[in-house]
Design a protein around this motif. Structure first.
Motif, PDB file in Angstrom:
ATOM      1  N   PHE A 190     -20.932 -10.504  16.659  1.00 10.76           N
ATOM      2  CA  PHE A 190     -20.356 -11.632  15.347  1.00 10.76           C
ATOM      3  C   PHE A 190     -21.283 -12.731  15.235  1.00 10.76           C
ATOM      4  CE2 PHE A 190     -18.062 -15.419  14.365  1.00 10.76           C
ATOM      5  CZ  PHE A 190     -17.396 -15.035  13.461  1.00 10.76           C
ATOM      6  N   LYS A 191     -21.240 -13.158  13.848  1.00 21.02           N
ATOM      7  CA  LYS A 191     -21.859 -14.240  13.307  1.00 21.02           C
ATOM      8  C   LYS A 191     -20.902 -14.809  12.263  1.00 21.02           C
ATOM      9  CE  LYS A 191     -26.687 -13.081  14.537  1.00 21.02           C
ATOM     10  NZ  LYS A 191     -28.002 -12.889  14.023  1.00 21.02           N
ATOM     11  N   PRO A 192     -21.012 -16.090  12.146  1.00 21.08           N
ATOM     12  CA  PRO A 192     -20.209 -16.656  11.269  1.00 21.08           C
ATOM     13  C   PRO A 192     -21.287 -16.853   9.769  1.00 21.08           C
ATOM     14  CG  PRO A 192     -20.856 -18.201  12.587  1.00 21.08           C
ATOM     15  CD  PRO A 192     -21.285 -17.185  13.341  1.00 21.08           C
ATOM     16  N   ARG A 193     -20.626 -16.577   8.670  1.00 20.77           N
ATOM     17  CA  ARG A 193     -21.527 -16.858   7.414  1.00 20.77           C
ATOM     18  C   ARG A 193     -22.154 -18.227   7.469  1.00 20.77           C
ATOM     19  NH1 ARG A 193     -18.227 -13.335   2.830  1.00 20.77           N
ATOM     20  NH2 ARG A 193     -18.274 -11.409   4.010  1.00 20.77           N
ATOM     21  N   GLN A 194     -21.179 -19.064   7.609  1.00 25.22           N
ATOM     22  CA  GLN A 194     -21.517 -20.671   7.228  1.00 25.22           C
ATOM     23  C   GLN A 194     -20.879 -21.491   8.401  1.00 25.22           C
ATOM     24  OE1 GLN A 194     -20.537 -20.690   2.954  1.00 25.22           O
ATOM     25  NE2 GLN A 194     -23.062 -21.194   2.529  1.00 25.22           N
ATOM     26  N   LYS A 196     -27.868 -25.056  14.658  1.00 29.90           N
ATOM     27  CA  LYS A 196     -28.030 -23.908  14.055  1.00 29.90           C
ATOM     28  C   LYS A 196     -28.207 -22.798  14.908  1.00 29.90           C
ATOM     29  CE  LYS A 196     -30.413 -25.568   9.621  1.00 29.90           C
ATOM     30  NZ  LYS A 196     -31.685 -25.627   8.763  1.00 29.90           N
ATOM     31  N   ARG A 197     -28.839 -22.750  16.118  1.00 27.88           N
ATOM     32  CA  ARG A 197     -28.891 -21.854  17.026  1.00 27.88           C
ATOM     33  C   ARG A 197     -27.632 -21.315  17.664  1.00 27.88           C
ATOM     34  NH1 ARG A 197     -32.080 -23.798  19.789  1.00 27.88           N
ATOM     35  NH2 ARG A 197     -30.600 -24.412  22.050  1.00 27.88           N
ATOM     36  N   ILE A 198     -26.617 -22.152  17.912  1.00 32.34           N
ATOM     37  CA  ILE A 198     -25.526 -22.315  18.612  1.00 32.34           C
ATOM     38  C   ILE A 198     -24.245 -21.822  17.718  1.00 32.34           C
ATOM     39  CG2 ILE A 198     -23.871 -23.244  20.247  1.00 32.34           C
ATOM     40  CD1 ILE A 198     -26.214 -24.563  21.465  1.00 32.34           C
ATOM     41  N   ILE A 199     -24.161 -22.676  16.506  1.00 31.66           N
ATOM     42  CA  ILE A 199     -23.021 -22.305  15.755  1.00 31.66           C
ATOM     43  C   ILE A 199     -23.532 -21.511  14.569  1.00 31.66           C
ATOM     44  CG2 ILE A 199     -21.549 -23.634  14.252  1.00 31.66           C
ATOM     45  CD1 ILE A 199     -21.741 -26.059  15.981  1.00 31.66           C
ATOM     46  N   CYS A 200     -24.288 -21.841  13.831  1.00 25.16           N
ATOM     47  CA  CYS A 200     -24.662 -21.002  12.669  1.00 25.16           C
ATOM     48  C   CYS A 200     -25.923 -21.382  12.101  1.00 25.16           C
ATOM     49  CB  CYS A 200     -23.336 -21.148  11.550  1.00 25.16           C
ATOM     50  SG  CYS A 200     -23.969 -19.962  10.119  1.00 25.16           S
ATOM     51  N   GLU A 201     -26.816 -20.336  11.618  1.00 24.33           N
ATOM     52  CA  GLU A 201     -28.153 -20.644  11.116  1.00 24.33           C
ATOM     53  C   GLU A 201     -27.776 -21.570   9.573  1.00 24.33           C
ATOM     54  OE1 GLU A 201     -31.113 -20.749  11.798  1.00 24.33           O
ATOM     55  OE2 GLU A 201     -30.890 -19.837  13.726  1.00 24.33           O
ATOM     56  N   ASP A 202     -26.833 -20.868   8.918  1.00 20.12           N
ATOM     57  CA  ASP A 202     -26.734 -21.635   7.680  1.00 20.12           C
ATOM     58  C   ASP A 202     -25.504 -22.846   7.780  1.00 20.12           C
ATOM     59  OD1 ASP A 202     -26.187 -22.204   5.057  1.00 20.12           O
ATOM     60  OD2 ASP A 202     -25.373 -20.294   4.261  1.00 20.12           O
ATOM     61  N   GLY A 239     -22.970 -33.305   7.343  1.00 17.72           N
ATOM     62  CA  GLY A 239     -22.550 -34.384   6.392  1.00 17.72           C
ATOM     63  C   GLY A 239     -21.299 -33.966   5.524  1.00 17.72           C
ATOM     64  N   ALA A 240     -20.504 -32.910   5.945  1.00 18.60           N
ATOM     65  CA  ALA A 240     -19.668 -32.307   5.056  1.00 18.60           C
ATOM     66  C   ALA A 240     -18.342 -32.935   5.013  1.00 18.60           C
ATOM     67  CB  ALA A 240     -19.653 -30.760   5.240  1.00 18.60           C
ATOM     68  N   ASP A 241     -17.156 -32.642   3.975  1.00 18.34           N
ATOM     69  CA  ASP A 241     -16.280 -33.180   3.990  1.00 18.34           C
ATOM     70  C   ASP A 241     -15.348 -32.892   5.137  1.00 18.34           C
ATOM     71  OD1 ASP A 241     -16.657 -34.828   1.956  1.00 18.34           O
ATOM     72  OD2 ASP A 241     -16.029 -33.380   0.387  1.00 18.34           O
ATOM     73  N   GLU A 242     -15.398 -31.546   5.669  1.00 16.31           N
ATOM     74  CA  GLU A 242     -14.585 -30.998   6.824  1.00 16.31           C
ATOM     75  C   GLU A 242     -15.371 -30.579   7.839  1.00 16.31           C
ATOM     76  OE1 GLU A 242     -10.262 -29.845   5.038  1.00 16.31           O
ATOM     77  OE2 GLU A 242     -11.881 -28.731   4.010  1.00 16.31           O
ATOM     78  N   ASN A 243     -14.759 -30.169   8.856  1.00 16.62           N
ATOM     79  CA  ASN A 243     -15.541 -29.252  10.007  1.00 16.62           C
ATOM     80  C   ASN A 243     -14.974 -27.866   9.838  1.00 16.62           C
ATOM     81  OD1 ASN A 243     -16.994 -31.538  11.735  1.00 16.62           O
ATOM     82  ND2 ASN A 243     -15.091 -32.369  11.304  1.00 16.62           N
ATOM     83  N   TYR A 244     -15.535 -26.874   9.515  1.00 18.25           N
ATOM     84  CA  TYR A 244     -15.138 -25.487   9.428  1.00 18.25           C
ATOM     85  C   TYR A 244     -16.053 -24.489   9.600  1.00 18.25           C
ATOM     86  CZ  TYR A 244     -16.193 -25.492   4.307  1.00 18.25           C
ATOM     87  OH  TYR A 244     -16.636 -25.636   3.239  1.00 18.25           O
ATOM     88  N   LEU A 245     -15.664 -23.234   9.883  1.00 12.81           N
ATOM     89  CA  LEU A 245     -16.405 -22.082   9.737  1.00 12.81           C
ATOM     90  C   LEU A 245     -16.262 -21.360   8.812  1.00 12.81           C
ATOM     91  CD1 LEU A 245     -16.426 -21.222  13.719  1.00 12.81           C
ATOM     92  CD2 LEU A 245     -18.239 -22.442  12.492  1.00 12.81           C
ATOM     93  N   VAL A 246     -17.004 -20.649   8.035  1.00 16.49           N
ATOM     94  CA  VAL A 246     -16.845 -19.417   6.964  1.00 16.49           C
ATOM     95  C   VAL A 246     -17.048 -18.008   7.659  1.00 16.49           C
ATOM     96  CG1 VAL A 246     -17.427 -18.429   4.892  1.00 16.49           C
ATOM     97  CG2 VAL A 246     -17.645 -20.871   5.235  1.00 16.49           C
ATOM     98  N   LEU A 247     -16.024 -17.276   7.797  1.00 13.15           N
ATOM     99  CA  LEU A 247     -15.971 -16.228   8.593  1.00 13.15           C
ATOM    100  C   LEU A 247     -15.899 -14.847   7.685  1.00 13.15           C
ATOM    101  CD1 LEU A 247     -13.615 -17.565  11.303  1.00 13.15           C
ATOM    102  CD2 LEU A 247     -16.127 -17.494  11.396  1.00 13.15           C
TER     103      LEU A 247
END
Length: 333
Positions: free
Chosen positions: A159-163, A179-185, A189-197
């Motif tokens: 599994f890898k998250p998209r963003q 990037k290595r641990i959470i996601c390369e993309d 400084g975003a408005d929210e903390n989230y993963l795109v799956l």
């Protein structure tokens, strides 16, 4: 009535992470107000202020801004208790994540989780449930990286998250680690903390499990969630007293204001729970006093200060009323 808290099984993760830096966790636990009894009780609910204080102290002691990412290395599914079991038995990643969204408060009420369905993906969003509970980047780093790890565990590392989006901005030299641990993309400084799956990955069926075991876990989680959401008023008041006691014991009127009640309503509600504000304050002070004295780590004069007494003699008189002996005589040889 509910105050923000995290289950005690989370504490060993932090302790083991601190130790991995060759740092002694005991002074940090003491400064955060986390007692030995809290550490030993995996079902204890640790108040938000204590968990946040411990994380802040850990970052300062280790000098690692990305401490939350290191915590992930010490995560075990049994720290999630019944929820971890249900996630492990889920038939798909979307099934597992929906359970995490539904029951995460069993583990912690200091964060909200929302699974948003999009056209070809899902967004797993972490946020603070209240403007009064502001989490540090350590918590979000740990949660996002742990979700990635759980999904990888269920898919044999495929599994890898998209963003990934994070609201804070790590130091430049640490961004490759994020990037290595959470996601390369990774977007900082975003408005929210989230993963795109990816939808296809999440909805793909995993190995089947025995539905009767999953059903039992689900029923247990429902009961636990109901219990968390109905935290007794007595416990809410005690948590509040513990938090501010070193600055002086709150008056009954101040305690009533904290839970958005009149003093008379507070009296009536506590009477239903067969207690009173004075009894809660006395029991809280007594329990904290005996724990601190038995630890042999805190001078008696400092114990008096931590319990909100103006002088040592006032503390000594109260302690003798509680236990029948003075603090000096109570102290183990």
């Amino acid at each position: 009535m509910r105050s923000a808290s995290t289950v005690g099984s989370w504490i060993p993760i932090v302790i083991n992470t601190i130790k991995s830096y060759s740092v002694d966790p005991e002074p940090l636990l003491y400064k955060a107000g986390i007692t030995e009894s809290m550490q030993l009780d995996i079902n204890a609910r640790i108040p938000y202020d204590m968990t946040q204080a411990l994380l802040d102290l850990a970052v300062k002691a280790t000098g690692d801004y990305s401490f939350g990412l290191t915590m992930r290395k010490h995560m075990e599914m049994n720290a999630f208790q019944t929820l971890g079991l249900a996630v492990s038995m889920s038939n798909s990643l979307i099934d597992a994540l929906q359970r995490i969204e539904r029951y995460y408060q069993v583990i912690s009420t200091t964060l909200s989780i929302e699974l948003r369905e999009c056209q070809d993906s899902y967004h797993l969003v972490y946020s603070s449930p209240s403007t009064m509970v502001e989490r540090s980047n350590v918590t979000y780093d740990y949660c996002l990286s742990t979700i990635v790890q759980i999904c990888q565990m269920r898919t044999n590392g495929q599994f890898k998250p998209r963003q990934a989006y994070i609201t804070h901005v790590p130091p430049d030299h640490l961004i490759p680690r994020y990037k290595r641990i959470i996601c390369e993309d990774l977007h900082i400084g975003a408005d929210e903390n989230y993963l795109v799956l990816g939808r296809d990955e999440l909805e793909k069926e995993l190995f089947p499990v025995q539905s009767n075991m999953l059903k039992i876990a689900e029923e247990t989680l429902k009961d636990e969630l109901e219990s968390i959401n109905e935290l007794p008023l007595t416990q809410v008041i005690e948590n509040h007293i513990r938090k501010i006691l070193c600055s002086g014991a709150p008056t009954p009127e101040q305690a009533a204001s904290y839970v958005n009640m009149s003093y008379r309503t507070l009296q009536r509600r506590l009477a239903v729970e067969s207690t009173s504000y004075r009894e809660i304050l006395d029991n809280t002070r007594k329990n904290m006093a005996t724990q601190l004295i038995e630890s042999k780590k805190v001078p008696l004069i400092e114990v008096a200060f931590l319990l909100g007494f103006s002088d040592a003699s006032s503390f000594s008189r109260s302690f003798k009323r509680w236990t029948g002996v003075t603090p000096a005589r109570y102290l183990p040889d």
